[in-house]
Design an enzyme around this catalytic site. Structure first.
Site, short mmCIF file in Angstrom:
data_model
loop_
_atom_site.label_atom_id
_atom_site.label_comp_id
_atom_site.label_asym_id
_atom_site.label_seq_id
_atom_site.Cartn_x
_atom_site.Cartn_y
_atom_site.Cartn_z
N SER A 143 32.52 53.32 66.60
CA SER A 143 31.91 54.31 67.32
C SER A 143 31.69 55.36 66.56
O SER A 143 32.05 55.79 65.68
CB SER A 143 32.89 54.50 68.59
OG SER A 143 32.37 55.61 69.23
N TYR A 156 41.27 56.26 71.67
CA TYR A 156 40.16 55.70 71.34
C TYR A 156 39.54 55.84 69.90
O TYR A 156 39.23 55.40 68.94
CB TYR A 156 39.30 55.81 72.42
CG TYR A 156 37.82 55.15 72.10
CD1 TYR A 156 37.80 53.65 72.56
CD2 TYR A 156 36.82 55.68 71.77
CE1 TYR A 156 36.55 53.03 72.41
CE2 TYR A 156 35.75 55.10 71.74
CZ TYR A 156 35.29 53.71 71.83
OH TYR A 156 34.13 53.18 71.82
#
Length: 253
Positions: A143, A156
């Site tokens: 990401s 995350y």
């Protein structure tokens, strides 16, 4: 150089969003596909949508990739069905947005497991099958939170940052087996997960559009070309990289 005919690919979290889009790109290039997800009905439907004339029917598997037994069973099923494994796309991931002080330890552990440990377990299980075939491709889906800090996604972001470092470690460890290991870092892509983000983070949509040189949110299909390149012979001398696919978000001032 982009032909995947005769190659067997496993895509985790491949039953929707960018996972399904990347699986579609691999199917179009001739790969034989297996998908694994937690929702059996959704995975079966996704596999059916990827059927291509003249190719073996995609295999739909249900399992939790944070559990060693589930991982072993899924990889063994792929090997039994198709005779081996050449390509792995570690796309399975989860998020839960809140401020760092509001996470419990079990929540932190679950997010690290779902985004980082799962990719390690599947890669480890895939390694002997790829080595036996004389090589393979592993693509880890990170990401842009691997690069930037996020006040609402500490575990995350930590997991996705760790995924990039794990990618480099596996790339160096397995280069001698002709296994290339790379990562893709999606930017702000219009998926179910980011719809939730826009609901939870006021002003996010406008900030993303203002910073992204391409002037739009990404679409799942925008990930297909990058995934195909990193899974195809065209990238045989590319390993250990983390490739942003973000419309220029990460390079904008």
């Amino acid at each position: 150089m982009m032909d995947l005919g005769g190659k067997v690919a496993l895509v985790t979290g491949g039953n929707g969003g960018i996972g399904l889009a990347m699986a579609g790109a691999l199917a179009d290039a001739g790969a034989t596909l297996a998908l694994v997800g937690r929702n059996a009905d959704k995975t079966e439907a996704a596999a059916a949508s990827l059927a291509r004339e003249g190719a073996p029917a995609p295999l739909a598997l249900t399992g939790d990739m944070t559990e060693e037994q589930g991982v072993a069973a899924a990889v063994a099923r792929v090997a039994a069905q198709f005779g081996g494994l050449d390509i792995l796309v570690n796309n399975a991931g989860v998020n839960d947005r809140k401020l760092p002080q509001d996470y419990t330890l079990p929540e932190w552990n679950a997010l690290i497991a779902g985004n980082l440990t799962s990719a390690f377990l599947v890669s480890k299980a895939a390694y002997p099958l790829m080595a036996a075939r004389g090589g393979g491709k592993i693509v880890n889906i990170g990401s842009i939170m691997s690069i930037f800090g996020s006040p609402m996604s500490a575990p995350y972001a930590a997991a996705k940052g760790g995924l990039v470092q794990m990618t480099k470690a596996l790339a160096t460890a397995w280069a001698g087996d002709n296994i290339q290991v790379n990562a893709i870092l999606p930017g702000w892509i219009d998926t179910d997960m980011t719809v939730t983000a826009r609901e939870q983070v006021p002003g996010l949509n406008d900030r993303v559009l203002a910073r992204t040189p391409a002037g739009r949110w990404g679409r799942p299909a925008d990930l297909g070309g990058a995934a195909l390149f990193l899974c195809a012979p065209a990238s045989d001398f590319v390993t250990g990289i983390a490739l942003p696919v973000d419309g220029g978000y990460s390079c904008a001032a």
